[in-house]
Design a protein around this motif. Structure first.
Motif, mmCIF file in Angstrom:
data_model
loop_
_atom_site.group_PDB
_atom_site.id
_atom_site.type_symbol
_atom_site.label_atom_id
_atom_site.label_comp_id
_atom_site.label_asym_id
_atom_site.label_seq_id
_atom_site.Cartn_x
_atom_site.Cartn_y
_atom_site.Cartn_z
ATOM 1 N N LEU A 118 -61.960 85.723 -4.235
ATOM 2 C CA LEU A 118 -60.688 86.356 -4.560
ATOM 3 C C LEU A 118 -60.532 86.466 -6.074
ATOM 4 O O LEU A 118 -60.165 87.510 -6.616
ATOM 5 N N ASP A 119 -60.858 85.359 -6.748
ATOM 6 C CA ASP A 119 -60.771 85.315 -8.205
ATOM 7 C C ASP A 119 -61.652 86.396 -8.808
ATOM 8 O O ASP A 119 -61.254 87.120 -9.725
ATOM 9 N N ASN A 120 -62.874 86.509 -8.243
ATOM 10 C CA ASN A 120 -63.801 87.516 -8.736
ATOM 11 C C ASN A 120 -63.238 88.921 -8.610
ATOM 12 O O ASN A 120 -63.301 89.722 -9.543
ATOM 13 N N VAL A 121 -62.676 89.211 -7.440
ATOM 14 C CA VAL A 121 -62.104 90.537 -7.212
ATOM 15 C C VAL A 121 -60.981 90.804 -8.204
ATOM 16 O O VAL A 121 -60.943 91.850 -8.873
ATOM 17 N N ILE A 122 -60.082 89.842 -8.348
ATOM 18 C CA ILE A 122 -58.945 90.028 -9.252
ATOM 19 C C ILE A 122 -59.427 90.230 -10.688
ATOM 20 O O ILE A 122 -58.964 91.128 -11.395
ATOM 21 N N MET A 123 -60.381 89.416 -11.089
ATOM 22 C CA MET A 123 -60.848 89.515 -12.476
ATOM 23 C C MET A 123 -61.556 90.841 -12.753
ATOM 24 O O MET A 123 -61.380 91.444 -13.803
ATOM 25 N N ARG A 124 -62.381 91.303 -11.795
ATOM 26 C CA ARG A 124 -63.070 92.572 -12.017
ATOM 27 C C ARG A 124 -62.070 93.722 -12.067
ATOM 28 O O ARG A 124 -62.204 94.652 -12.855
ATOM 29 N N THR A 125 -61.004 93.648 -11.231
ATOM 30 C CA THR A 125 -59.964 94.671 -11.291
ATOM 31 C C THR A 125 -59.310 94.673 -12.668
ATOM 32 O O THR A 125 -59.090 95.730 -13.268
ATOM 33 N N CYS A 126 -59.014 93.478 -13.174
ATOM 34 C CA CYS A 126 -58.412 93.381 -14.507
ATOM 35 C C CYS A 126 -59.347 93.991 -15.545
ATOM 36 O O CYS A 126 -58.907 94.754 -16.403
ATOM 37 N N ASP A 127 -60.626 93.659 -15.471
ATOM 38 C CA ASP A 127 -61.584 94.203 -16.434
ATOM 39 C C ASP A 127 -61.550 95.721 -16.424
ATOM 40 O O ASP A 127 -61.570 96.372 -17.466
ATOM 41 N N MET A 128 -61.475 96.258 -15.195
ATOM 42 C CA MET A 128 -61.457 97.705 -15.053
ATOM 43 C C MET A 128 -60.233 98.292 -15.747
ATOM 44 O O MET A 128 -60.330 99.247 -16.504
ATOM 45 N N LEU A 129 -59.076 97.703 -15.473
ATOM 46 C CA LEU A 129 -57.836 98.202 -16.064
ATOM 47 C C LEU A 129 -57.855 98.037 -17.579
ATOM 48 O O LEU A 129 -57.331 98.868 -18.313
ATOM 49 N N LEU A 130 -58.474 96.952 -18.032
ATOM 50 C CA LEU A 130 -58.477 96.691 -19.476
ATOM 51 C C LEU A 130 -59.461 97.584 -20.215
ATOM 52 O O LEU A 130 -59.443 97.653 -21.434
ATOM 53 N N ALA A 131 -60.322 98.274 -19.450
ATOM 54 C CA ALA A 131 -61.305 99.130 -20.098
ATOM 55 C C ALA A 131 -60.650 100.352 -20.731
ATOM 56 O O ALA A 131 -61.206 100.962 -21.628
ATOM 57 N N PHE A 132 -59.456 100.734 -20.246
ATOM 58 C CA PHE A 132 -58.741 101.858 -20.861
ATOM 59 C C PHE A 132 -57.803 101.336 -21.928
ATOM 60 O O PHE A 132 -57.165 100.310 -21.726
ATOM 61 N N PRO A 133 -57.670 102.081 -23.046
ATOM 62 C CA PRO A 133 -56.642 101.695 -24.005
ATOM 63 C C PRO A 133 -55.273 101.794 -23.332
ATOM 64 O O PRO A 133 -55.040 102.712 -22.537
ATOM 65 N N SER A 134 -54.379 100.858 -23.643
ATOM 66 C CA SER A 134 -53.081 100.819 -22.963
ATOM 67 C C SER A 134 -52.343 102.143 -23.023
ATOM 68 O O SER A 134 -51.764 102.591 -22.038
ATOM 69 N N GLU A 135 -52.358 102.792 -24.215
ATOM 70 C CA GLU A 135 -51.576 104.022 -24.374
ATOM 71 C C GLU A 135 -52.087 105.124 -23.445
ATOM 72 O O GLU A 135 -51.310 105.822 -22.795
ATOM 73 N N VAL A 136 -53.415 105.247 -23.379
ATOM 74 C CA VAL A 136 -54.022 106.266 -22.524
ATOM 75 C C VAL A 136 -53.649 106.003 -21.070
ATOM 76 O O VAL A 136 -53.280 106.896 -20.310
ATOM 77 N N MET A 137 -53.739 104.728 -20.721
ATOM 78 C CA MET A 137 -53.407 104.282 -19.371
ATOM 79 C C MET A 137 -51.981 104.676 -19.014
ATOM 80 O O MET A 137 -51.726 105.281 -17.963
#
Ligand SMILES: Nc1ncnc2c1ncn2[C@@H]1O[C@H](COP(=O)(O)OP(=O)(O)OP(=O)(O)O)[C@@H](O)[C@H]1O
Ligand SMILES: [Mg+2]
Lengths: 258, 273
Positions: B103-122
Motif C-alpha cells: 500500500l505504501d509503495n502504491v501511495i508513494m509512487r502515485t505521489c512521485d507521479m504527481l510531483l513530477a509536474f510543476p505545481s503551477e502546470v498541474m
C-alpha cells in the motif's frame, strides 16, 4: 523455564540495489532458555546482534525462522504484564514532550487502576527507584541521564511484568551511577521475583548482576557459563579475550604505579 | 508552542496582521462602508474621500468594501484549501507510513507521479479539465499540494516508528490512539505548522493568479486577483486602481511567508538546542 528461545535466525537485506539483493545474516540460530527468577547475561561485542535478538524476543521484530516460546504461566498474560524493556539509549526511550508522571503511567493505562491509584503508584515507583516524588512534573530534558534511566526502569517495573529485557541498560551511565542502578536492579529482582535478560558488552557488569552468562559472538551463542566462579576457565577464545581485558583493567587500577 | 511563537517579535507581528485581516473578513458586512457590488454611476473613479476611503473603481464601486469582502474569498478559501489538504494529507501519510508494504509503495509512487509536474502546470491543467470556478481552484490546489503533505507526514511516521519510546509502546502493546495522540501528534505538530505556514502564501497567490486570469471566482464576486484584472484594463488612465489590490496581496503573502520562516526557525529541531 520462563522464556525459551529456539533456533532464531534473522537476516537483513543489505543495499537497496535492484540488481543485487544480498542478505546479511545477523542471528545464526540462537537457542537458550531463561528460568524464572534468574538474571541471564548476554555478553557480546558491538554489532554481534544482541539488540536484534532482544527485539525478536520482545516481538517487535520478526525472525526469519525459529521461535520464542513463553512458559504457559505467562504466555496468556496481556503483554504489559508479561514483559518489559529498558533500552540503552535513554534519551530516545522517553517521549520528550511528556512529563515523568505520564511516562511512567503509560504501562498502567491498560490496568484496572483508578486515576488516584495510578497517581499513588507512580509516587511509589519514583521512591522505589530512588527519585523524589517532586520529579514527576518534570520533562525528560530536566533530568540527568542517570535519573532518566531510573524513570525508564520505573516505567518498566510499573505493571509488575514477569520478565524484563535490559538492553545495555547501564552502559551509558558513569561508573558510580552504574553501580547504583545495578544495585537497584538486584534489589528489585529479589523483592519482586523478576527475571532479567541482561544484554551487555561489559563483562564486569555482567558478572556483578547475573546468575548465568551466555557469551554471544557473531550471531551465535558460543559459550554458556553456569557458574560464575568458572568464568576464568572459559574455553572459548573470545571469552578469554574479554576476561583478559577485564583483568588488565583491574590490574591497572588496583596495582599502584611503580 | 503558541507561547514560543508569541515570544518572537516577527512571528507575533505576522500573527497580529493575519488575525486583523481574518477579523476584518469576518466582520466585513459590519465595517464595510458600502455594498461591494453596488455600482454608482455618479462615482466612476471617485477620488479618496470620507465616503469612499480608497476611492471607487471603473463601475463606481467602493474599493475598500471590495477589498474587505475579498478577504472572505481569497483568504478564507486559502485557509479552507489548507485545512482540507492538511487533514487528508495527514490521514494518508499516517496510513502509508504505519501500514507500509505494498500500500505504501502504491501511495508513494502515485505521489512521485504527481510531483513530477510543476505545481503551477498541474493546477492550470486540472482547472482546464474541471472548468473555471472556485471549487475547481480548491480541488486543483488540493491535488497539487497533497503529495507534499503525504510525503512529509509519512517520513515523520517512519522516523517516529524507530524511536525507542514507540518500540516500548509496541512491546507492551499500548493502544493505537494513545500512540497517535500522545506520542505522534505532539511531535509532528511543529512540522505541520512549518509546512502549513510556508504554503498558505502560495495558495493565496494561486487563487489570486487564477482569478486574475479569469479562471477563478465568477464576477462580480469581490476577489483581489479579479480586482487586479479589472484594474489592468484602465492601467493607462487610472494606474492607482491596481495599487490597492496589489499591495493588499503583497502584504498578506509577505506576512504569511515571514510567519512561515519564523515558525521554521523556531521549531526546526536542529535549531532547538
Ligand atoms: N534494521 C536493520 N537493517 C539492517 N541491518 C541491521 C538492522 N538492525 C541491525 N542491523 C545490523 O545487524 C547487526 C547487529 O546489530 P545489533 O544492533 O543487534 O548489534 P548489537 O550486538 O546490539 O551491538 P551494540 O553492542 O553496539 O549495541 C549490525 O551489523 C547492524 O548493522
Ligand atoms: Mg545493541
Amino acid at each position: 523455564m520462563l522464556v525459551s528461545v529456539q533456533n532464531i535466525r534473522k537476516s537483513f537485506a543489505v543495499g537497496d540495489s535492484w540488481f543485487k539483493k544480498s542478505r546479511h545474516e545477523v542471528l545464526k540460530g540462537v537457542s537458550f532458555e531463561l528460568f524464572e527468577g534468574e538474571c541471564l547475561g548476554l555478553l557480546g561485542e558491538s554489532g554481534s546482534g544482541k539488540s536484534t535478538l532482544g527485539k525478536v524476543i520482545l516481538g517487535i521484530e520478526n525472525p526469519d525462522s525459529g521461535e520464542v516460546v513463553f512458559a504457559d504461566a505467562i504466555s496468556d498474560l496481556p503483554s504489559h504484564e508479561k514483559m518489559s524493556v529498558v533500552f540503552q539509549d535513554y534519551t530516545s526511550s522517553v517521549n520528550p514532550r511528556l512529563r515523568v508522571e505520564e511516562i511512567i503511567s503509560e504501562p498502567l493505562l491498560r490496568t484496572q487502576l483508578t486515576h488516584a491509584e495510578k497517581k499513588q503508584k507512580v509516587n511509589e515507583l519514583l521512591v522505589e527507584v530512588g527519585l523524589s516524588e517532586s520529579m514527576k512534573t518534570r520533562f525528560p530534558h530536566q533530568l540527568s541521564g542517570g535519573q532518566l534511566q531510573r524513570v525508564c526502569i520505573a516505567r518498566a517495573i510499573a505493571p509488575s511484568p514477569k520478565f524484563i529485557l535490559l538492553d545495555e541498560a547501564v552502559s551509558s551511565l558513569d561508573v558510580s551511577v552504574q553501580a547504583q542502578v545495578l544495585d537497584l536492579l538486584a534489589n528489585l529482582k529479589q523483592r519482586f521475583g523478576l527475571s532479567y535478560l541482561f544484554i551487555t558488552h561489559d563483562i564486569t557488569v555482567a558478572a556483578y548482576l547475573c546468575n548465568r552468562i551466555l557469551i554471544f559472538q557473531d550471531g551465535k551463542v558460543v559459550e554458556q557459563v553456569d557458574d560464575l566462579n568458572n568464568l576464568a576457565h572459559a574455553t572459548n577464545n573470545y571469552a578469554k579475550q574479554l576476561l583478559s581485558a577485564a583483568h588488565f583493567l583491574e590490574r591497572a587500577f588496583t596495582e599502584p604505579a611503580a | 508552542m503558541m507561547k514560543k511563537l508569541l515570544a518572537n517579535r516577527v512571528a507575533s507581528i505576522c500573527l497580529l496582521i493575519l488575525s486583523a485581516f481574518t477579523l476584518a473578513g469576518i466582520f466585513a458586512p459590519v465595517i464595510a462602508p458600502h455594498d461591494p457590488n453596488l455600482s454608482d454611476f455618479t462615482k466612476f473613479f471617485a477620488p479618496i474621500s470620507w465616503e469612499y476611503p480608497l476611492g471607487a473603481d471603473h463601475l463606481g464601486r467602493c474599493i475598500l468594501s471590495r477589498l474587505l469582502f475579498g478577504i472572505r474569498t481569497t483568504l478564507f478559501y486559502a485557509f479552507l484549501t489548507m485545512l482540507i489538504t492538511l487533514s487528508v494529507g495527514t490521514v494518508i501519510g499516517i496510513i502509508s507510513g504505519y501500514i507500509g508494504g505494498k500500500l505504501d509503495n502504491v501511495i508513494m509512487r502515485t505521489c512521485d507521479m504527481l510531483l513530477a509536474f510543476p505545481s503551477e502546470v498541474m493546477v492550470l491543467s486540472l482547472i482546464g479539465v474541471l472548468g473555471p470556478g472556485i471549487t475547481s481552484i480548491i480541488i486543483a490546489n488540493f491535488i497539487a499540494k497533497l503529495p507534499w503533505y503525504v510525503r512529509m507526514i509519512r517520513s515523520s511516521v517512519i522516523r517516529f516508528n524507530h524511536q525507542n519510546y514507540v518500540l516500548y509502546s509496541n512491546t507492551i502493546e499500548t493502544r493505537f490512539h494513545y500512540k497517535l495522540f500522545r506520542h505522534f501528534f505532539p511531535n509532528i505538530a511543529s512540522e505541520i505548522a512549518i509546512l502549513a505556514s510556508m504554503d498558505i502564501g502560495w495558495i493565496i497567490l494561486s487563487i489570486s493568479t487564477l482569478s486574475f486570469l479569469g479562471l477563478g471566482v465568477e464576477l462580480p464576486t469581490p476577489e483581489w486577483g479579479s480586482m487586479l484584472s479589472e484594474a489592468k484594463d484602465v492601467l493607462l488612465t487610472n494606474p492607482e486602481q491596481m495599487m490597492y489590490p496589489g499591495v493588499t496581496i503583497m502584504i498578506v503573502v509577505a506576512t504569511c511567508n515571514l510567519l512561515g520562516d519564523s515558525v521554521r526557525e523556531l521549531f526546526d529541531p536542529k535549531a532547538q538546542a
